[in-house]
Write a protein that holds these residues in place. Structure first.
Motif, short mmCIF file in Angstrom:
data_model
loop_
_atom_site.label_atom_id
_atom_site.label_comp_id
_atom_site.label_asym_id
_atom_site.label_seq_id
_atom_site.Cartn_x
_atom_site.Cartn_y
_atom_site.Cartn_z
N PRO A 1 41.14 65.33 22.76
CA PRO A 1 41.91 64.55 23.73
C PRO A 1 41.58 63.06 23.66
O PRO A 1 40.43 62.68 23.53
CB PRO A 1 41.45 65.13 25.08
CG PRO A 1 40.08 65.63 24.83
CD PRO A 1 39.99 66.01 23.38
N PRO B 1 45.80 58.73 32.30
CA PRO B 1 45.14 58.28 31.06
C PRO B 1 45.83 57.13 30.32
O PRO B 1 45.16 56.35 29.65
CB PRO B 1 45.14 59.55 30.20
CG PRO B 1 45.16 60.67 31.17
CD PRO B 1 45.99 60.19 32.32
N GLY C 1 32.17 52.24 28.86
CA GLY C 1 32.54 50.90 28.39
C GLY C 1 32.13 49.80 29.36
O GLY C 1 31.78 50.04 30.52
N LEU D 1 39.77 39.84 18.85
CA LEU D 1 40.16 40.47 17.58
C LEU D 1 40.02 39.51 16.40
O LEU D 1 39.94 39.95 15.25
CB LEU D 1 41.62 40.92 17.65
CG LEU D 1 41.93 42.26 18.29
CD1 LEU D 1 43.44 42.44 18.40
CD2 LEU D 1 41.33 43.41 17.46
N TYR E 1 37.74 37.80 15.06
CA TYR E 1 36.65 37.81 14.08
C TYR E 1 36.84 38.87 13.00
O TYR E 1 36.13 38.90 12.01
CB TYR E 1 35.27 37.90 14.74
CG TYR E 1 35.00 39.16 15.53
CD1 TYR E 1 34.89 40.38 14.92
CD2 TYR E 1 34.82 39.09 16.92
CE1 TYR E 1 34.63 41.52 15.64
CE2 TYR E 1 34.56 40.23 17.64
CZ TYR E 1 34.47 41.44 17.00
OH TYR E 1 34.20 42.57 17.72
P1 FAD Z 1 40.31 56.24 23.95
O1 FAD Z 1 40.29 56.03 22.49
O2 FAD Z 1 41.50 56.82 24.56
O3 FAD Z 1 39.06 57.10 24.42
C1 FAD Z 1 37.78 57.00 23.89
C2 FAD Z 1 37.19 58.40 23.73
O4 FAD Z 1 36.96 58.97 25.02
C3 FAD Z 1 38.11 59.38 23.02
O5 FAD Z 1 37.88 59.36 21.64
C4 FAD Z 1 37.78 60.72 23.65
O6 FAD Z 1 36.70 61.31 22.99
C5 FAD Z 1 37.36 60.34 25.05
N1 FAD Z 1 38.49 60.47 25.99
C6 FAD Z 1 39.43 59.52 26.22
N2 FAD Z 1 40.27 59.93 27.17
C7 FAD Z 1 39.88 61.15 27.55
C8 FAD Z 1 40.35 62.05 28.53
N3 FAD Z 1 41.37 61.73 29.28
N4 FAD Z 1 39.71 63.21 28.67
C9 FAD Z 1 38.63 63.51 27.92
N5 FAD Z 1 38.13 62.68 26.99
C10 FAD Z 1 38.74 61.51 26.80
N6 FAD Z 1 34.61 48.27 24.44
C11 FAD Z 1 33.99 47.95 25.59
O7 FAD Z 1 33.65 48.83 26.38
N7 FAD Z 1 33.77 46.65 25.93
C12 FAD Z 1 34.16 45.62 25.11
O8 FAD Z 1 33.97 44.45 25.45
C13 FAD Z 1 34.79 45.94 23.88
N8 FAD Z 1 35.17 44.96 23.03
C14 FAD Z 1 35.78 45.28 21.85
C15 FAD Z 1 36.13 44.25 20.98
C16 FAD Z 1 36.76 44.54 19.76
C17 FAD Z 1 37.16 43.40 18.84
C18 FAD Z 1 37.03 45.88 19.41
C19 FAD Z 1 37.74 46.22 18.13
C20 FAD Z 1 36.66 46.90 20.27
C21 FAD Z 1 36.03 46.63 21.49
N9 FAD Z 1 35.64 47.65 22.39
C22 FAD Z 1 35.01 47.31 23.57
C23 FAD Z 1 35.83 49.07 22.03
C24 FAD Z 1 37.19 49.65 22.46
O9 FAD Z 1 38.24 48.81 22.01
C25 FAD Z 1 37.36 49.83 23.95
O10 FAD Z 1 36.25 50.47 24.54
C26 FAD Z 1 38.63 50.62 24.32
O11 FAD Z 1 38.91 50.43 25.68
C27 FAD Z 1 38.51 52.11 24.04
O12 FAD Z 1 39.79 52.65 23.73
P2 FAD Z 1 40.65 53.51 24.75
O13 FAD Z 1 40.41 52.95 26.08
O14 FAD Z 1 42.06 53.55 24.27
O15 FAD Z 1 39.91 54.89 24.69
#
Ligand code: FAD
Length: 543
Positions: free
Chosen positions: A97, A142, A180, A394, A396
């Motif tokens: 998921p 979500p 996060g 992004l 960098y």
């Molecule tokens: P998803 O990809 O949807 O979820 C992450 C994981 O959580 C999934 O793989 C899954 O295993 C689990 N999951 C998600 N939803 C569910 C659900 N509903 N039920 C059960 N399990 C679930 N992150 C930070 O925290 N802080 C930052 O400052 C930050 N800066 C970034 C900077 C750059 C340049 C990049 C490339 C990334 C950065 N990130 C950062 C990492 C990432 O981009 C973020 O954390 C982003 O918000 C995560 O993606 P998402 O919210 O779409 O999560």
């Protein structure tokens, strides 16, 4: 744009034949609708941040086709999520998921087990169910991104803020479940959440905290409810699918001000962190600030590395300083971006104390924001710490061609001696594998996360190998000195989980007991965070 042809064909999940699997998917599409069940048999397109793939990890490291899914399904409601779960139990198909799948640097939308079916809830379950301007809370599905919530709050004219990570396009639920980080005083997202709704791997639906009491309107205001707090076991785990989450939001503080200090020497880090600790714990320093290594300062310009240095190996210190000299911040090794909140007179009181303390570090310099051009990265940090989502970070990734990144993210107390040790571990391994040091410390309160952004050319198998080795060595080196990651990429989750092994792996034994009780068929995200269900355990899946 990066495209990978398919050498290994459709990634059918282990234990089921191709024909049987396609037939089972057909059965699912009859109940979910044909458009909501999509086979993953085309060439793999990496897309980019806004159009990220949910077929594989766009920032691949090992074999491009290792973390490839077999199909993606798009449920539109909680009963449809339950239906997918029932289907997976019937056919013994692993599900993975995701909320939005923008988990770049930590695996993107990819599953840990090749051939899993991605359950993408973000596409159709993307409603903001509630924003309460009096309690300053929200309840989301979500698919709600930080941007979407921010825009809705603006539209309604509420005086509340959204705490956002450096990129605002990710989902609130996915980011929070991964523990996060954002950059206002509400930067600890998990700490700010209140209430989950969860579909268990056997299909039952339940709510945590006050959500378990029918008719309660305290679900988003009191996270504990009555009895054990079960929320924790659904973060960084594979024990359930979260379909709703509540969150506390920050009231508009009536003003804010971002400031920037630079520090001259690499070893100043020790004194800087020891200066920050008491100020942060006493809430004189108010937000989750970033202490950044100066290399990132030139990389966030979005320019290619070759514009600064054409040699192999990390960019030499004299070359880096030569370039910094030409920028408005000048020569330095560490940069502190912080933000203070409230009306001017409140901010001034604390900013004066901060200035006095920071300037005790020899060579410290305050940079006047008014001296910085409008396109300087400072303004992006100011925006994010002021509760506005952004994408600037992004830039960098342009540092190298086909830029991908991995996060090496250990935690330590906010203490100079610890941070210096972590910095040395990372620097030594980056030097060994010829990688530039993109290091940021996010100061929580009593702890900080060291986030090493390992940027690499994902088109080069040699560079991928080098970053993998660098990551594996740093994880081991850090663990030997008593430091562990707060979060890691899918492919390092076994290794990181193994470092949390006190008392003969008692924690993992406990997690496995929970996993086997909650998910007897082992269908939900096998291997996520190193937790393998009985059906997979000890059969060669762990790496
Ligand atoms: P998803 O990809 O949807 O979820 C992450 C994981 O959580 C999934 O793989 C899954 O295993 C689990 N999951 C998600 N939803 C569910 C659900 N509903 N039920 C059960 N399990 C679930 N992150 C930070 O925290 N802080 C930052 O400052 C930050 N800066 C970034 C900077 C750059 C340049 C990049 C490339 C990334 C950065 N990130 C950062 C990492 C990432 O981009 C973020 O954390 C982003 O918000 C995560 O993606 P998402 O919210 O779409 O999560």
């Amino acid at each position: 744009e990066f495209q990978t042809p398919r050498k290994r064909g459709l990634a059918v999940p282990a234990g089921i034949g191709r024909t049987e699997f396609v037939k089972a998917l057909d059965e699912l599409s009859q109940s979910l609708g044909k458009d909501h069940v999509v086979l993953n048999d085309q060439p793999l397109e990496d897309g980019w941040y806004m159009e990220h793939p949910n077929t594989h990890d766009a920032f691949m490291i090992m074999d491009e086709e290792e973390t490839v899914s077999s199909a993606c399904v798009y449920p539109g409601s909680v009963p449809e999520v339950q239906l997918v779960v029932a289907w997976a139990n019937k056919h013994l198909v692993p599900l993975y998921p995701i909320s939005m799948g923008r988990n770049l640097g930590y695996g993107g939308a990819a599953p840990r087990v090749r051939g899993s079916v991605i359950v993408d809830m973000g596409k159709r379950m993307n409603k903001i169910l509630d924003i309460n301007p009096d309690d300053c809370t929200c309840l989301v599905e979500p698919g709600v991104s930080f941007y979407a919530l921010y825009e809705e709050i603006q539209k309604r004219g509420y005086k509340i803020w959204v705490d956002t990570p450096d990129l605002g396009g990710g989902s609130i639920i996915g980011n929070t479940l991964e523990h996060g980080v954002g950059y206002t005083p509400y930067g600890d997202h998990w700490g700010a959440h209140s209430g989950l709704e969860v579909v268990l791997p056997t299909g039952e639906l339940f709510r945590t905290g006050m959500g378990a009491l029918p008719g309660s309107d305290a679900w988003q205001t009191f996270p504990y409810g009555f009895g054990p707090v079960s929320d924790g076991i659904f973060s960084q785990s594979n024990f359930g699918i979260v379909t709703k989450m509540g969150m506390a939001l920050m009231p508009d503080p009536g003003g804010c001000e971002t400031f920037l200090y630079t520090f001259q020497h690499e070893d100043d880090l020790l004194l800087l962190v020891d200066t920050v600790r008491p100020l942060r714990i006493a809430n004189i320093l108010e937000n989750v600030a970033q202490i950044r290594h100066a290399t990132i300062e030139i990389a966030v310009s979005g320019k290619r590395r070759t514009e600064f240095y054409d040699g192999t190996g990390p960019i030499p210190a004299e070359v880096l300083q030569g370039h910094l000299e030409k920028t408005p911040i000048g020569r330095c090794n560490w940069v502190y971006y912080g933000t203070q909140y409230g009306p001017e007179k409140i901010r001034k009181y604390k900013l004066d104390i901060i200035h006095q303390e920071f300037m005790k570090i020899p060579g410290a310099k305050r940079i006047d924001p008014q001296s910085l051009p409008k396109d300087h990265y400072f303004w992006s940090r100011a925006k994010i710490a002021g509760g506005q989502p952004d994408f600037e970070e992004l830039s960098y990734l342009n540092w190298v061609p086909n830029g991908g990144h991995l996060g090496f993210s250990p935690v330590s107390p906010t203490r100079g001696s610890d941070v210096l040790k972590l910095w040395k571990i990372a620097k030594e391994r980056h030097d060994q594998y010829g990688i530039d040091l993109f290091m940021t410390f996010c100061v929580g309160l009593r702890e900080l996360h060291m986030i090493n952004l390992v940027v690499y050319d994902r088109g080069s198998p040699e560079r991928r190998k080098a970053v993998e080795k660098c990551m594996r060595s740093m994880i081991d080196d850090a663990a030997k000195s008593g430091y562990g990651e707060y979060r890691t990429h899918l492919l390092f989750q076994d290794q990181v989980a193994r470092t949390y092994n006190w008392n003969d792996n008692a924690l993992m034994k406990f997690n496995e007991k929970l996993k086997d009780a909650l998910d007897p068929n082992g269908i939900l995200a096998p291997g996520r965070c190193g937790i393998w269900p009985e059906r997979y355990r000890g059969r060669g899946w762990e790496i």
